[in-house]
Design a protein around this motif. Structure first.
Motif, PDB file in Angstrom:
ATOM      1  N   MET A   1       0.826  -1.054   0.084  1.00 29.07           N
ATOM      2  CA  MET A   1       0.004  -0.029   0.069  1.00 29.07           C
ATOM      3  C   MET A   1       0.812   1.338  -0.040  1.00 29.07           C
ATOM      4  O   MET A   1       1.827   1.032   0.779  1.00 29.07           O
ATOM      5  N   GLN A   2       0.466   2.231  -0.728  1.00 31.21           N
ATOM      6  CA  GLN A   2       1.276   3.538  -0.972  1.00 31.21           C
ATOM      7  C   GLN A   2       0.388   4.777  -0.542  1.00 31.21           C
ATOM      8  O   GLN A   2      -0.647   4.659  -0.890  1.00 31.21           O
ATOM      9  N   PHE A   3       1.085   5.627   0.214  1.00 27.12           N
ATOM     10  CA  PHE A   3       0.482   6.826   0.611  1.00 27.12           C
ATOM     11  C   PHE A   3       1.374   7.901   0.093  1.00 27.12           C
ATOM     12  O   PHE A   3       2.408   8.056   0.309  1.00 27.12           O
ATOM     13  N   SER A   4       0.859   8.936  -0.680  1.00 25.02           N
ATOM     14  CA  SER A   4       1.778  10.079  -1.079  1.00 25.02           C
ATOM     15  C   SER A   4       1.123  11.299  -1.192  1.00 25.02           C
ATOM     16  O   SER A   4      -0.242  11.260  -1.355  1.00 25.02           O
ATOM     17  N   TRP A   5       1.734  12.432  -1.071  1.00 27.21           N
ATOM     18  CA  TRP A   5       1.076  13.748  -1.349  1.00 27.21           C
ATOM     19  C   TRP A   5       2.094  14.870  -1.952  1.00 27.21           C
ATOM     20  O   TRP A   5       3.348  14.470  -1.983  1.00 27.21           O
ATOM     21  N   GLN A   6       1.727  15.633  -2.511  1.00 23.66           N
ATOM     22  CA  GLN A   6       2.413  16.437  -3.187  1.00 23.66           C
ATOM     23  C   GLN A   6       2.978  17.672  -2.286  1.00 23.66           C
ATOM     24  O   GLN A   6       1.984  18.339  -1.418  1.00 23.66           O
ATOM     25  N   HIS A   7       4.134  18.119  -2.371  1.00 29.59           N
ATOM     26  CA  HIS A   7       4.720  19.015  -1.369  1.00 29.59           C
ATOM     27  C   HIS A   7       4.500  20.481  -2.049  1.00 29.59           C
ATOM     28  O   HIS A   7       4.788  20.842  -3.288  1.00 29.59           O
ATOM     29  N   HIS A   8       4.058  21.398  -1.236  1.00 23.99           N
ATOM     30  CA  HIS A   8       3.984  22.776  -1.635  1.00 23.99           C
ATOM     31  C   HIS A   8       4.826  23.545  -0.582  1.00 23.99           C
ATOM     32  O   HIS A   8       4.425  23.513   0.640  1.00 23.99           O
ATOM     33  N   GLY A   9       5.806  24.309  -0.967  1.00 22.93           N
ATOM     34  CA  GLY A   9       6.374  25.008   0.225  1.00 22.93           C
ATOM     35  C   GLY A   9       8.159  25.060  -0.130  1.00 22.93           C
ATOM     36  O   GLY A   9       8.674  24.648  -1.083  1.00 22.93           O
ATOM     37  N   GLN A  10       8.646  25.603   0.959  1.00 19.99           N
ATOM     38  CA  GLN A  10      10.165  25.284   1.238  1.00 19.99           C
ATOM     39  C   GLN A  10      10.602  23.926   1.493  1.00 19.99           C
ATOM     40  O   GLN A  10       9.885  22.636   1.652  1.00 19.99           O
ATOM     41  N   PRO A  11      11.706  23.637   0.703  1.00 24.19           N
ATOM     42  CA  PRO A  11      12.359  22.403   0.928  1.00 24.19           C
ATOM     43  C   PRO A  11      12.438  21.730   2.111  1.00 24.19           C
ATOM     44  O   PRO A  11      12.799  22.355   3.087  1.00 24.19           O
ATOM     45  N   CYS A  12      12.094  20.287   2.381  1.00 27.07           N
ATOM     46  CA  CYS A  12      12.197  20.008   3.836  1.00 27.07           C
ATOM     47  C   CYS A  12      12.667  18.619   3.608  1.00 27.07           C
ATOM     48  O   CYS A  12      12.820  17.892   2.787  1.00 27.07           O
ATOM     49  N   SER A  13      13.006  17.888   4.869  1.00 30.03           N
ATOM     50  CA  SER A  13      13.553  16.491   4.937  1.00 30.03           C
ATOM     51  C   SER A  13      12.094  15.665   4.740  1.00 30.03           C
ATOM     52  O   SER A  13      10.987  15.935   5.027  1.00 30.03           O
ATOM     53  N   MET A  14      12.519  14.249   4.186  1.00 33.11           N
ATOM     54  CA  MET A  14      11.322  13.307   4.185  1.00 33.11           C
ATOM     55  C   MET A  14      10.976  13.078   5.829  1.00 33.11           C
ATOM     56  O   MET A  14       9.568  12.877   5.631  1.00 33.11           O
TER      57      MET A  14
END
Length: 293
Positions: free
Chosen positions: A1-14
């Protein structure tokens, strides 16, 4: 099972990205130790991972096989709500929530597992997020996978409403009970005691007939037997609740029903509200005027 989201904003760590989306540290550590993969833009990633704006990132975890020590029950399961990640079920009175020494084959967990097997689900390990005493009826929230379970494990975002039937009428007819609850030696019974844990219950009397009041209650805290202990301490134990001084002959089990459950799905942001009808045994007793014999 996979859960993912698109990032909006400043770079950040996983790590920061996943915790911001409700993934628990326990699951992040499990992935780091080889139980799954970190995913960025549909590719597996390892090591130090930076998530940039526009990236689609998340985790992949293997499906959860059923626990071989948890039997499959084919007994009925009343499903009130279901989607890919959640189940809300209406538990009957007399059914234990989880397997134990006295019943290892037909509890709510066994029935949910049987339901998932029949549905040919790929995750076969149900996670109960709310529990009810054996003789309390009503709604229970179940996570269908460990990602969903971890997001609501602390209970935040879950609202539970109960109806209780008591003899007489509470005074005042609405209010908040803020009384600490603790154990009585090694007994199953709890009491209000200064040395107990803080316990807070909100209530209001909805109706009174035949000398019996229907009370709506919401738990602010979640102590064992909290509603039963608080009402008994106010001199109004639940009808049928012999453990706390209620008249068992009027029903045969505590007259407590989890009538409504509302939760916010952290994966979608949607708010779900479920209701459960008053069970037949309480409805019959009410129509009969709550007979003593």
């Amino acid at each position: 099972m996979q859960f993912s989201w698109q990032h909006h904003g400043q770079p950040c760590s996983m790590k920061r990205f996943l915790t911001d989306h409700g993934i628990s540290m326990r699951l992040i550590k499990a992935v780091k130790h080889g139980e799954g993969h970190f995913i960025v833009n549909e590719k597996e990633r390892t090591g130090a991972i930076t998530i940039n704006t526009g990236d689609v990132a998340g985790i992949w975890l293997p499906d959860e096989a059923g626990d071989p020590d948890v039997a499959v029950s084919q007994q009925p399961l009343a499903v009130v709500f279901e989607d890919a990640n959640w189940l809300v079920v209406d538990k009957p009175a007399g059914l234990t929530s989880v397997p134990g020494p006295s019943n290892a084959t037909d509890t709510l967990v066994n029935r949910v597992k049987g339901y998932l097997v029949a549905q040919r689900a790929t995750n076969l390990k149900p996670h109960l997020l709310t529990r009810l005493d054996r003789d309390t009826s009503g709604l229970v929230l179940v996570a269908k996978n460990r990602v969903a379970q971890g997001m609501l494990a602390d209970g935040h975002g879950i609202e539970k409403t109960y109806w209780a039937w008591i003899e007489g009428t509470l005074t005042p007819t609405r209010g908040t009970i803020d009384q600490p609850i603790g154990r009585v030696a090694d007994q199953p019974r709890r009491v209000v005691t200064p040395n107990g844990q803080r316990a807070v219950t909100r209530y209001r009397v909805l109706a009174t007939e035949h000398g019996v009041s229907r009370v709506e209650l919401q738990l602010v805290t979640g102590r064992t037997h909290q509603i039963r202990v608080h009402l008994a301490a106010m001199g109004h134990p639940l009808i049928g609740d012999a453990l706390y001084g209620g008249n068992e002959r009027r029903l045969g089990r505590q007259a407590l029903h989890a009538v409504a459950l509302t939760f916010t799905d952290p994966l979608t942001g949607k708010r779900h509200s479920c209701q459960a009808a008053v069970p037949a045994d309480i409805a019959r007793a009410r129509l009969a005027g709550w007979p003593v014999e």
